[in-house]
Design a protein around this motif. Structure first.
Motif, PDB file in Angstrom:
ATOM      1  N   ASN A   1      -7.726  43.693  13.495  1.00 18.73           N
ATOM      2  CA  ASN A   1      -7.242  43.917  14.856  1.00 18.73           C
ATOM      3  C   ASN A   1      -8.359  43.776  15.894  1.00 18.73           C
ATOM      4  O   ASN A   1      -8.186  44.177  17.052  1.00 18.73           O
ATOM      5  N   GLY A   2      -9.487  43.221  15.468  1.00 14.87           N
ATOM      6  CA  GLY A   2     -10.598  42.995  16.404  1.00 14.87           C
ATOM      7  C   GLY A   2     -11.313  44.257  16.822  1.00 14.87           C
ATOM      8  O   GLY A   2     -11.901  44.317  17.905  1.00 14.87           O
ATOM      9  N   ILE A   3     -11.271  45.275  15.945  1.00 13.91           N
ATOM     10  CA  ILE A   3     -11.846  46.588  16.269  1.00 13.91           C
ATOM     11  C   ILE A   3     -12.993  46.900  15.316  1.00 13.91           C
ATOM     12  O   ILE A   3     -12.873  46.693  14.099  1.00 13.91           O
ATOM     13  N   SER A   4     -14.106  47.397  15.853  1.00 15.28           N
ATOM     14  CA  SER A   4     -15.237  47.814  15.031  1.00 15.28           C
ATOM     15  C   SER A   4     -15.309  49.340  14.986  1.00 15.28           C
ATOM     16  O   SER A   4     -14.667  50.034  15.790  1.00 15.28           O
ATOM     17  N   ILE A   5     -16.114  49.864  14.043  1.00 13.97           N
ATOM     18  CA  ILE A   5     -16.198  51.314  13.818  1.00 13.97           C
ATOM     19  C   ILE A   5     -17.683  51.723  13.832  1.00 13.97           C
ATOM     20  O   ILE A   5     -18.297  51.875  12.777  1.00 13.97           O
ATOM     21  N   PRO A   6     -18.265  51.891  15.007  1.00 10.11           N
ATOM     22  CA  PRO A   6     -19.705  52.168  15.069  1.00 10.11           C
ATOM     23  C   PRO A   6     -20.110  53.592  14.737  1.00 10.11           C
ATOM     24  O   PRO A   6     -21.289  53.868  14.535  1.00 10.11           O
ATOM     25  N   SER A   7     -19.127  54.507  14.640  1.00 12.44           N
ATOM     26  CA  SER A   7     -19.484  55.921  14.506  1.00 12.44           C
ATOM     27  C   SER A   7     -18.481  56.686  13.661  1.00 12.44           C
ATOM     28  O   SER A   7     -17.279  56.401  13.687  1.00 12.44           O
TER      29      SER A   7
END
Length: 317
Positions: A110-116
């Motif tokens: 979905n074009g989403i990253s998870i930086p934290s």
């Protein structure tokens, strides 16, 4: 040059000038990637995991921050969570019964990253290896403590001990190739014997080992000025939780217990619909080193409406 050629050349020059002027005066967005703290939509993730990520992507959210406990969290952390879930009205957390790889895949598709990743003190202290492994699997750079347990912040000496513990946790995280950060709640912002407890954590932790995430709502409810904190502690804050407040409110006491937090929940509102000067605050955040901006509207009602209002507003800054 013939007249027709001259006019054509002049017209092309005018168009080029207009394009260049538009590029020159085009507004650069203050926040390039608006994120969301997933504690905003836990029930939706529990009931319609794929639909939740699809909704966020459609709205334009580009990052998310997950919260524990996780499958690898300590038994103590899981027991603490199970004790409060009846009051919360949901049980899901972590990767919501998905593997870390599948959770990452759902976000990425979905074009989403998870930086934290938010987690807990016991897991940070005793399960850094599995925590780091999961962080690397989902692409998270930061592992974050959302709050200090009540028993470990009774007085100023406790805060000194916490600072030492944070340095140790930060060193373990660094060895694993990730970063440790502390997310402030509403406590620690009022002077005790002339000392702000939060300052002890800043002053007695190593800037290369301990980073910070500011929660705007709780910072203001605790009586502190977020702009001054960003300026004073330049490059220590790497993340921020963005909430707006329907009307200016302070904690009834020192912000140290859940009853005071819960009493202010009704005053949370979508970004741009409250009284907080978000343009000034978020500009100061960006100028002083904040990298990730997460909307967080705790267990928000009608997320499809409220969260869209927030991101639509933030895109105008």
């Amino acid at each position: 040059m013939k007249r027709r050629q001259f006019l054509q050349s002049t017209a092309l020059f005018s168009v080029a000038s207009l394009v260049n002027a538009n590029e020159l005066f085009a507004k650069t967005p203050l926040i390039n990637k608006v994120g969301l703290g997933l504690f905003s939509i836990p029930k939706m993730l529990e009931n319609d995991f794929d639909g939740a990520f699809a909704m966020l992507a459609k709205m334009g959210y580009k990052e998310v921050e997950c919260f524990g406990p996780y499958e690898f969290s300590t038994e103590k952390a899981k027991a603490s969570w199970n004790a409060v879930t009846p009051q919360l009205g949901f049980k899901g957390s972590g990767f919501f019964n998905k593997t870390a790889a599948d959770f990452f895949k759902a976000a990425k598709s979905n074009g989403i990253s998870i930086p934290s990743m938010h987690t807990d003190l016991d897991t940070l202290s005793n399960k850094m290896g599995p925590l780091a492994e999961a962080a690397h699997l989902i692409g998270a750079k930061y592992v974050v403590l959302p709050s200090i347990p009540d028993a470990e912040r009774k007085n100023l000496d406790d805060y000194k001990r916490i600072a030492e513990k944070f340095n140790s946790i930060g060193a373990q995280a660094k060895k694993e190739g990730i970063r440790f950060a502390y997310h402030n709640h509403g406590y620690g912002l009022n002077n005790v014997n002339g000392v702000m407890p939060l300052n002890i954590i800043f002053d007695q932790t190593d800037p290369s080992l301990v980073y910070f995430e500011m929660d705007l709502y709780w910072t203001i409810a605790g009586g502190a000025d977020p702009v001054e904190l960003f300026k004073k502690h330049k490059d220590r804050y790497k993340m921020v939780h963005i909430k707006d407040m329907k009307e200016a409110k302070r904690f009834a006491g020192d912000g140290g217990d859940p009853s005071q937090w819960i009493s202010l929940f009704p005053y949370m509102t979508s970004c741009g619909e409250g009284v907080l000067d978000l343009p000034t605050i978020l500009t100061a955040a960006k100028q002083n080193g904040v990298e990730h901006f997460f909307v967080e509207q705790d267990m928000v009602q009608s997320p499809e409406i409220a969260l869209k209002k927030s991101i639509d507003y933030l895109k105008t800054l």
